[in-house]
Design an enzyme around this catalytic site. Structure first.
Site, PDB file in Angstrom:
ATOM      1  N   GLU A 183      67.614  59.524 -37.583  1.00  0.00           N
ATOM      2  CA  GLU A 183      67.566  58.896 -38.943  1.00  0.00           C
ATOM      3  C   GLU A 183      67.102  60.236 -39.890  1.00  0.00           C
ATOM      4  O   GLU A 183      67.506  60.332 -40.959  1.00  0.00           O
ATOM      5  CB  GLU A 183      66.637  57.906 -39.047  1.00  0.00           C
ATOM      6  CG  GLU A 183      66.800  56.684 -38.467  1.00  0.00           C
ATOM      7  CD  GLU A 183      65.754  55.459 -38.516  1.00  0.00           C
ATOM      8  OE1 GLU A 183      64.696  55.917 -38.742  1.00  0.00           O
ATOM      9  OE2 GLU A 183      66.248  54.406 -37.976  1.00  0.00           O
ATOM     10  N   SER A 239      75.090  75.707 -26.304  1.00  0.00           N
ATOM     11  CA  SER A 239      76.161  74.725 -26.591  1.00  0.00           C
ATOM     12  C   SER A 239      77.597  74.938 -25.851  1.00  0.00           C
ATOM     13  O   SER A 239      78.228  74.177 -25.775  1.00  0.00           O
ATOM     14  CB  SER A 239      76.324  74.779 -28.052  1.00  0.00           C
ATOM     15  OG  SER A 239      75.476  73.809 -28.610  1.00  0.00           O
ATOM     16  N   HIS A 253      78.696  61.463 -29.881  1.00  0.00           N
ATOM     17  CA  HIS A 253      78.533  62.517 -29.252  1.00  0.00           C
ATOM     18  C   HIS A 253      77.174  63.494 -29.876  1.00  0.00           C
ATOM     19  O   HIS A 253      76.353  63.846 -29.169  1.00  0.00           O
ATOM     20  CB  HIS A 253      79.728  63.438 -29.237  1.00  0.00           C
ATOM     21  CG  HIS A 253      79.754  64.887 -28.646  1.00  0.00           C
ATOM     22  ND1 HIS A 253      79.549  64.936 -27.318  1.00  0.00           N
ATOM     23  CD2 HIS A 253      79.451  65.929 -29.448  1.00  0.00           C
ATOM     24  CE1 HIS A 253      79.132  66.435 -27.231  1.00  0.00           C
ATOM     25  NE2 HIS A 253      79.294  66.953 -28.426  1.00  0.00           N
ATOM     26  N   SER A 254      77.255  63.375 -31.022  1.00  0.00           N
ATOM     27  CA  SER A 254      76.220  63.900 -32.214  1.00  0.00           C
ATOM     28  C   SER A 254      76.099  63.476 -33.443  1.00  0.00           C
ATOM     29  O   SER A 254      77.233  62.415 -33.893  1.00  0.00           O
ATOM     30  CB  SER A 254      76.556  65.438 -31.993  1.00  0.00           C
ATOM     31  OG  SER A 254      77.502  65.790 -32.829  1.00  0.00           O
TER      32      SER A 254
END
Length: 486
Positions: free
Chosen positions: A163, A249, A378-379
């Protein structure tokens, strides 16, 4: 051999030539006129090697072996002609470089994929009840309650930070929804001396080891208390104190790193191992295969933990491989392997505990494939409803919820109740709110941190870049946070 058969079949050859019956050299079938004579078939195969079968039959044989969308039935090639027997004894085996291999007169191709998939180890069913005769470790109340508390904390943490990203307070976030058991249960089965080489969906391992909510918030906001000095994007956690190597990543690069570190532990005779986490997408990289092979050959004590959640961002598992998941790849490299229910905290705990014991005592790598489902996007840069049905996501999020399943088991043991649940969730939300507000107020790392910790004596071109950057920030102050120390 040709001379033998020619001498035995002289009369037959002359008969065929005199009657102008042309022998066609090719693949013989069961309706061939040549099939009427055993000797003639032997003769044909001593004179001419038959060409490959016709295209239809050839492609049909391989299609059935390839797996995936096609049939998984294994088909072996066999001649339509009899084997030539010389009466010579068959040599049973030969010691080739690498080991003895037995011989067979049968031309058989190994199956591309077995008809029955590798079984999945499970301890708790969907209702949180122990399976009869389950092969699992006994777990204490203290460990079980901490596991559940951390699973809930991770769940609430994901909600609040997600959020915060949507509010524009942080630039990026990635959740572990549906994979809470994998995070916490695997961490609980390890020792703090074991080094963790994560992908990016394992913050629960850090949480279990003592990384505080404030430390998570500091990293996400990239302030001066971030242990990465603001150099990494959000969720790229790392902790030297907790033996948790910083996230990168770049997919699967952590795998060979974990193997190398494990080999170092082996040489130093440490009572520890390494563990590396990766998704099903990571298993499609060269680093995965290189890491498995190197670890097997060098007998490095490393645990390969694959979170097979069905999706490599938007690429489904069916578009990545034709084998039976990831677990079967371990056997190809000579590595002990197991498939486990990734939504079952007790199964994961037991599997990782035994894998660690095996890795250290036997000095061997171990592969674990945890079957689960990525129940979140996923993100924050992804909308997974664009490539998979929303009702499918909801079914997994609710029906196979690992947190709910483990809570049922903990409650049935009398170790948890609704009141404790409510108090814990409320307390975690309050702590997260305070951590976010505190992290926002802390100034950013100084610009000098972008240029240090690499060279003992910075080269001339790096010094010039630092001077140029400082001048740029001063000239365009409105484009940079006011709390950046120039």
């Amino acid at each position: 051999m040709a001379t033998f058969f020619l001498s035995k079949s002289h009369k037959l050859i002359m008969h065929n030539l005199n009657s102008s019956k042309l022998l066609m050299f090719g693949v013989t079938n069961h309706t061939s006129s040549v099939a009427n004579s055993l000797l003639s078939r032997h003769l044909l195969h001593t004179i001419s090697r038959p060409p490959l079968p016709n295209d239809a039959g050839f492609s049909r044989c391989f299609a059935t072996v390839s797996g995936g969308r096609r049939s998984h039935t294994a088909v072996s090639f066999s001649d339509d002609v009899d084997q030539i027997s010389t009466g010579a004894p068959l040599q049973q085996e030969l010691n080739f470089p690498g080991g003895k291999v037995k011989f067979t007169p049968n031309k058989l191709f190994t199956s591309g994929s077995s008809a029955e998939r590798t079984q999945c180890y499970r301890v708790l069913n969907e209702n949180g009840q122990l399976l009869i005769d389950s092969d699992s470790l006994k777990i204490s109340k203290e460990v079980a309650v901490k596991m559940y508390r951390d699973m809930v904390t991770l769940q609430v943490m994901d909600t609040i930070f997600y959020e915060a990203q949507r509010q524009g307070r942080i630039s990026f976030y990635l959740t572990t929804i549906g994979e809470e058991a994998i995070n916490i249960a695997s961490a609980a089965a390890l020792s703090h001396n074991d080094f963790v080489f994560p992908q990016y969906r394992e913050p629960g391992v850090l949480l279990w080891r003592g990384f505080t909510l404030q430390e998570f918030a500091n990293q996400l906001f990239g302030n001066k208390y971030d242990q990465g000095k603001g150099r990494q994007m959000p969720i790229h956690y790392g902790s030297k104190k907790l033996n948790y190597i910083t996230v990168s990543s770049t997919v699967a690069t952590q795998i060979p790193h974990a193997v190398g570190a494990a080999y170092s532990m082996k040489m130093e005779k440490q009572d520890a191992c390494t563990i590396t986490y990766f998704g099903d997408g990571g298993s499609s990289t060269g680093d995965f295969h290189a890491g498995l092979n190197f670890s097997a050959v060098m007998e490095a004590p490393v645990i390969f933990f694959c979170r097979n959640n069905g999706w490599a961002i938007s690429t489904p598992i069916t578009d990545q491989l034709r084998s039976d998941g990831i677990v079967v790849r371990g056997k190809a490299y000579g590595i002990p392997s197991i498939r486990v229910d990734g939504n079952d905290a007790l199964a994961i705990y037991s599997a990782v505990y035994e894998a660690r014991k095996l890795a250290i005592e036997k000095q061997t790598p171990v592969l674990i494939e945890a079957l689960t489902y990525r129940a979140g996007h996923h993100s924050t840069s992804d909308d997974s409803t664009k490539y998979r049905p929303a009702d499918e996501i909801e079914w997994w999020r609710d029906g196979q919820n690992p947190v709910k399943r483990f809570r049922t088991w903990v409650e049935n043991n009398g170790w948890w109740n609704d009141q404790v649940e409510s108090e814990h969730r409320s307390n975690i939300r309050k702590q997260l709110s305070q951590a976010i507000q505190a992290a926002e107020r802390v100034e950013k790392p100084p610009l000098s941190d972008m240029f240090n910790d690499v060279y003992d004596v910075p080269p001339k071109n790096l010094n010039e870049q630092e001077v140029s950057l400082r001048e740029h920030v001063k000239k365009h102050t409105q484009e940079y946070p006011s709390n950046v120390a120039v």
